[in-house]
Structures are given as C-alpha cells and as structure tokens.
Design a protein around this motif. Sequence first.
Motif, short mmCIF file in Angstrom:
data_model
loop_
_atom_site.label_atom_id
_atom_site.label_comp_id
_atom_site.label_asym_id
_atom_site.label_seq_id
_atom_site.Cartn_x
_atom_site.Cartn_y
_atom_site.Cartn_z
N GLY A 64 0.81 -1.21 0.00
CA GLY A 64 0.00 0.00 0.00
C GLY A 64 0.84 1.27 0.00
N PRO A 65 0.29 2.36 0.52
CA PRO A 65 1.02 3.64 0.52
C PRO A 65 2.37 3.57 1.23
N GLY A 66 2.49 2.74 2.28
CA GLY A 66 3.76 2.62 2.99
C GLY A 66 4.85 2.06 2.09
N GLY A 67 4.50 1.07 1.27
CA GLY A 67 5.48 0.51 0.35
C GLY A 67 5.93 1.51 -0.69
N VAL A 68 4.98 2.30 -1.19
CA VAL A 68 5.31 3.33 -2.19
C VAL A 68 6.25 4.37 -1.59
N THR A 69 5.92 4.83 -0.39
CA THR A 69 6.74 5.87 0.27
C THR A 69 8.15 5.37 0.56
N GLY A 70 8.24 4.14 1.10
CA GLY A 70 9.56 3.59 1.43
C GLY A 70 10.42 3.40 0.19
N ALA A 71 9.83 2.87 -0.89
CA ALA A 71 10.58 2.66 -2.12
C ALA A 71 11.02 3.99 -2.73
N PHE A 72 10.17 4.99 -2.64
CA PHE A 72 10.52 6.30 -3.20
C PHE A 72 11.72 6.89 -2.46
#
Length: 336
Positions: free
Chosen positions: A142-150
């Motif tokens: 979810g959004p946590g995965g997107v933020t961490g990868a970014f």
Amino acid sequence: MGTAERATPASGGNERNDDELSDGTIVAEKAAATGAARPQPPAEGIAEPTPAPTGAPAGAEPKRSRAGRNLPAALAVGLTLGVLCIAVLLFVPKVFIGVAGVAVGIATWEVAKRLREADVLVPRTPLIVGGQAVFWLGWPFGPGGVTGAFAATALVCMVWRLFDHGLHTAPRNFLRDTAITVFTLTWIPLLASFAVLLLLEEPDGNLRVLTFMILVVCSDVGGYVAGVLFGRHPMVPSISPKKSWEGFCGSLVFAIIGGLLTVTLLLEANSMIGVVLGIGLVVVATLGDLVESQIKRELGIKDMGTMLPGHGGIMDRLDSMLPSAFVSWLVLSTLI
C-alpha cells in the motif's frame, strides 16, 4: 518566454503541443548560429505549404491533423490502446498492474534518455529499477510501500550520481542532476503508483481506474473538438501556442458529462462526485500536458519518443494520465 509564437490557430485544451520548436527564441538562436535570416511566420489561418517529394503524386503524404500528427495512425493507436485497457480492467484487473508497470518503465527510460542527450546525467539504472519498485510495492504494502521505495530510490540515485565518475573525480552539476532525478522519480513512478492504489484499495477498484481513464479521454477529445472549431484565445502561448481557452472549456463540458455518467452508472455513487472529479481531472490533465510541453521546449525536442505512431512516445501519452491518477485516488477515496 516573452517571444513571438507561430501564428497558427489555437487548438484544444488538451491537444498535444506539436509546435515545441516554434518558440521564437529557439528559431532566433538557430538563425544567429547559421547567419540565416529568421523565417517569417505565415499569415494567421494560412497553413505553410508542404512540397511533395519529387516524382510523388499529390496527396502522398499521410493525412495530418491541425496538430501536425498523422491522424489515421493516431486514431488507430489510440483506439487499440483504449480497447486493450478496457478489456484488461474488466476481465483481468490485476494484469493491468503489469501493463502499466511496463509503460512506466518505458516512459522513465524515454525521459532519462532525452535528459542525458541534453547533458543532464540522471543515473538511469537506479532510476528505472527504483521506479519499478515505487510502482510495484504499492501492491503488497500500500502507501507505505510506495513511500519507502521512493525514499530509498532517491537516496540510491544521489549516491550513484556522487560516485559515478569514481572516487577521485568530483561530480559535475551534481545538485542539478540529482534534483532532476528526484523530479523524474516523482513525475512518473510515484504519480503512477496511485493507479495501483486506486485499483487495489476497493472491490470496485478496476471500475475506478476505468472511470478516471475515460474522463481523461473525454478531456482530450472535448479540448480538441472545441479548440479546432472555436479556438481563438491562446491559454499559455509561451509554453503551448496551440492550447486555447475555448478548448479548455470544451474539455470541461465533456469531462463533466463523462463524470456524471461514469460515476453514476459504473460506480453507482452520487452524480455530484462525477462533477467534482471531472473538473479536477481537466485542471490537472491540462497542467500535466503543459509541464511536459515546457520540458520538451527546454530540451528542444518535439516528442519524448517514437514508439507510438501519431502520438510520439509512451510518455507523450502519460503526461495527463499521471497527475490524474493521483487526483482520482484522492477524490474517490475521500468522497466514496
């Protein structure tokens, strides 16, 4: 820019900017470099004659729109892509993530290639690989995965650019190149990841994605039709001389009607949400198009790529879709 634009009639609010090289500054610089006189623009409403090749019959050139595109090829490609996306979203929604992921990877490569041609040394490998991580990690995390990868990709790109010429050579234009790298990472993979979130967060996610894609098409079509028929007042001639306020109004009318129908019939929600979504998508789709137009103008190019006949590259099709994915996720997640 404060320079004179080529005097061609204004066109649709969302029509692609195909006069990227018509900016007076670029023409003047080229004329100064060669010692040639600056060419005079044709009178308004009069198209420049295009001589046919020697020995070629009249009408041998492909039919082109007022935007300068090969219209039959553009229509064929657009219809093919549209049918493909509709079929995938309706019958195998998860496959859409793979299709979109490939498009994001190609678009990132196109932009990185154009930037490096302009001597902006973005670290291409970590940008493309990390961009895929930003896009795909929205599926399981979810959004946590997107933020961490970014965040991780941005840091890797900074370090990569710092040492890409070895430990004993200081990087040139480090601040500029890393800033543009993070901008590209935000512009393409991060914004695209909201399409994944929109698809997966609710049971009707495939219909939500289909809704926002239909509205972007409505915006493009409405802008083109109204711009060609009524366009007289340019919106931002210094950036995109063929965009008009009449085209923008046409985009609003088509997108609001499309929003009313899709939100009511596909999502079975309050029709007023369709009005809000339609207006929001027209605004951000137009701005997304203008952003890419300005980037191409600064790079001195017409298109980001050549993969799609009549359209340019993959990025030339995604410029308005990317910010629209974020706004659609925000509006639909909040109001439905």
